[in-house]
Design an enzyme around this catalytic site. Sequence first.
Site, mmCIF file in Angstrom:
data_model
loop_
_atom_site.group_PDB
_atom_site.id
_atom_site.type_symbol
_atom_site.label_atom_id
_atom_site.label_comp_id
_atom_site.label_asym_id
_atom_site.label_seq_id
_atom_site.Cartn_x
_atom_site.Cartn_y
_atom_site.Cartn_z
ATOM 1 N N ALA A 74 -5.869 -8.107 7.201
ATOM 2 C CA ALA A 74 -5.799 -6.658 7.451
ATOM 3 C C ALA A 74 -4.597 -6.098 6.710
ATOM 4 O O ALA A 74 -3.666 -6.954 6.465
ATOM 5 C CB ALA A 74 -5.506 -6.488 8.997
ATOM 6 N N GLY A 102 -7.408 -11.318 8.878
ATOM 7 C CA GLY A 102 -8.615 -10.444 8.890
ATOM 8 C C GLY A 102 -9.390 -10.684 7.858
ATOM 9 O O GLY A 102 -10.727 -10.577 7.851
ATOM 10 N N GLU A 122 -11.344 -13.383 9.116
ATOM 11 C CA GLU A 122 -12.335 -13.197 10.249
ATOM 12 C C GLU A 122 -13.492 -12.445 9.708
ATOM 13 O O GLU A 122 -14.556 -12.566 10.300
ATOM 14 C CB GLU A 122 -11.046 -12.188 10.992
HETATM 15 N N1 CAA Z 1 -1.621 -6.087 3.592
HETATM 16 C C1 CAA Z 1 -1.087 -5.463 2.769
HETATM 17 N N2 CAA Z 1 -0.906 -5.531 1.391
HETATM 18 C C2 CAA Z 1 -0.952 -6.823 1.246
HETATM 19 C C3 CAA Z 1 -1.452 -7.764 1.908
HETATM 20 C C4 CAA Z 1 -1.769 -7.339 3.295
HETATM 21 N N3 CAA Z 1 -2.464 -8.407 4.305
HETATM 22 N N4 CAA Z 1 -1.489 -9.221 1.315
HETATM 23 C C5 CAA Z 1 -1.008 -9.070 -0.001
HETATM 24 N N5 CAA Z 1 -0.661 -7.738 -0.061
HETATM 25 C C6 CAA Z 1 -0.227 -6.785 -1.037
HETATM 26 C C7 CAA Z 1 1.268 -7.246 -1.508
HETATM 27 O O1 CAA Z 1 2.247 -6.506 -0.612
HETATM 28 C C8 CAA Z 1 1.691 -7.062 -2.972
HETATM 29 O O2 CAA Z 1 1.616 -5.542 -3.326
HETATM 30 P P1 CAA Z 1 2.814 -5.210 -4.092
HETATM 31 O O3 CAA Z 1 2.649 -5.423 -5.255
HETATM 32 O O4 CAA Z 1 2.667 -3.680 -3.723
HETATM 33 O O5 CAA Z 1 4.187 -5.849 -3.408
HETATM 34 C C9 CAA Z 1 0.233 -7.261 -3.467
HETATM 35 O O6 CAA Z 1 -0.915 -7.418 -2.500
HETATM 36 C C10 CAA Z 1 -0.099 -8.681 -4.085
HETATM 37 O O7 CAA Z 1 0.568 -9.712 -2.987
HETATM 38 P P2 CAA Z 1 1.469 -10.934 -3.442
HETATM 39 O O8 CAA Z 1 2.760 -10.360 -4.283
HETATM 40 O O9 CAA Z 1 2.421 -11.349 -1.960
HETATM 41 O O10 CAA Z 1 0.752 -12.194 -3.996
HETATM 42 P P3 CAA Z 1 1.097 -13.525 -4.050
HETATM 43 O O11 CAA Z 1 0.181 -14.256 -4.960
HETATM 44 O O12 CAA Z 1 2.675 -13.602 -4.143
HETATM 45 O O13 CAA Z 1 0.799 -13.783 -2.613
HETATM 46 C C11 CAA Z 1 -0.345 -14.199 -0.555
HETATM 47 C C12 CAA Z 1 -0.504 -14.079 -2.050
HETATM 48 C C13 CAA Z 1 0.021 -15.535 -0.160
HETATM 49 C C14 CAA Z 1 -1.938 -14.190 0.048
HETATM 50 C C15 CAA Z 1 0.535 -13.103 0.266
HETATM 51 O O14 CAA Z 1 0.152 -11.779 -0.379
HETATM 52 C C16 CAA Z 1 0.481 -12.919 1.679
HETATM 53 O O15 CAA Z 1 0.842 -13.681 2.265
HETATM 54 N N6 CAA Z 1 -0.373 -11.856 2.019
HETATM 55 C C17 CAA Z 1 -0.369 -11.815 3.513
HETATM 56 C C18 CAA Z 1 -1.193 -12.492 4.109
HETATM 57 C C19 CAA Z 1 -1.129 -12.284 5.665
HETATM 58 O O16 CAA Z 1 -0.344 -12.527 6.443
HETATM 59 N N7 CAA Z 1 -2.459 -12.037 6.215
HETATM 60 C C20 CAA Z 1 -2.634 -11.586 7.602
HETATM 61 C C21 CAA Z 1 -2.436 -9.984 7.889
HETATM 62 S S1 CAA Z 1 -2.413 -9.554 9.547
HETATM 63 C C22 CAA Z 1 -4.007 -9.684 10.086
HETATM 64 O O17 CAA Z 1 -4.784 -9.878 9.227
HETATM 65 C C23 CAA Z 1 -4.166 -9.098 11.245
HETATM 66 C C24 CAA Z 1 -5.726 -9.466 11.949
HETATM 67 O O18 CAA Z 1 -5.932 -10.279 12.533
HETATM 68 C C25 CAA Z 1 -6.903 -8.720 11.529
#
Ligand code: CAA
Length: 257
Positions: A65, A108, A111
């Site tokens: 998400a 998400g 999910e």
């Molecule tokens: N939401 C918003 N933006 C996101 C995102 C997310 N879930 N995941 C990645 N992005 C964005 C980053 O902020 C980044 O944007 P900027 O360039 O503007 O900074 C862009 O996507 C590229 O991401 P990274 O630079 O982080 O890429 P990476 O290759 O270094 O890492 C990753 C990849 C390990 C997937 C890392 O992006 C990450 O950990 N993402 C979040 C994962 C996460 O925590 N997901 C759970 C979200 S909460 C949820 O989903 C609740 C639910 O139950 C529904």
Amino acid sequence: MTYETLLVEQRGAVTLITLNRPQALNALNSQLLADLITAFAAFDADDSQRCAVLTGSEKAFAAGADIKEMASQSFADMYGSNFFAGYDKVTATRKPWIAAVNGFALGGGCELAMMADFIIAGDNAKFGQPEIKLAVTPGMGGSQRLTRAIGKAKAMEMCLTGRMMDAAEAERSGLVAKVVAAAELVDEAVKTAEAIAAMAPLAALATKEMVNAAFETTLQQGVVFERRLFHGLFGSEDQKEGMAAFVEKRPGMWTGK
Ligand code: CAA
């Protein structure tokens, strides 16, 4: 129809829906949910379409998400709007659909993939429920669907540690139906969808409904539900055609009636 966050194309009887927010690794924001609801409703309503494939990019199916959209929300905002409840409309899709997952399927994203009738993974896929690292929990059904898919021990470990599971482990654990080379993923998923699309449509709907009932009912109720749907198909033209075609050693020609 064009969408802000999706690419949608029809390949014969298969609808291919591609998540398209590459700048955010396909993070699922409100616009994307609205687009998904519209795209799945259009797929379900189109008699020429029999099976769908939902995919992302080679780097990410969806990285969760949209954290940036959620970060400043209050309890009143989330509870008051019943945030994520719109995904119930996606899971209400009656026709079969497959999630084709390459790269990250996190939070998400995992999910959403689990809302599909089954998942086909590329060999670079990584699944996880890392919400605990953000001081929250799964919110789109992950604690329930992951537990049903892979059992309590692994689901609990995944949700409590937030670790990722690779494609091989996901297949071993029963989370995904099969693993294919990442570069072949979409073609393989579309091929599988074409095979499903070639089945008699009412039988496909009934199959999806009865397998899903296994998660909602007792064994005895589920077996009776299956039997009644099975009986009901004997009221269809396609059942007569399917069994006649077998006896006459020819392929069946379906009318969907
Ligand atoms: N939401 C918003 N933006 C996101 C995102 C997310 N879930 N995941 C990645 N992005 C964005 C980053 O902020 C980044 O944007 P900027 O360039 O503007 O900074 C862009 O996507 C590229 O991401 P990274 O630079 O982080 O890429 P990476 O290759 O270094 O890492 C990753 C990849 C390990 C997937 C890392 O992006 C990450 O950990 N993402 C979040 C994962 C996460 O925590 N997901 C759970 C979200 S909460 C949820 O989903 C609740 C639910 O139950 C529904």
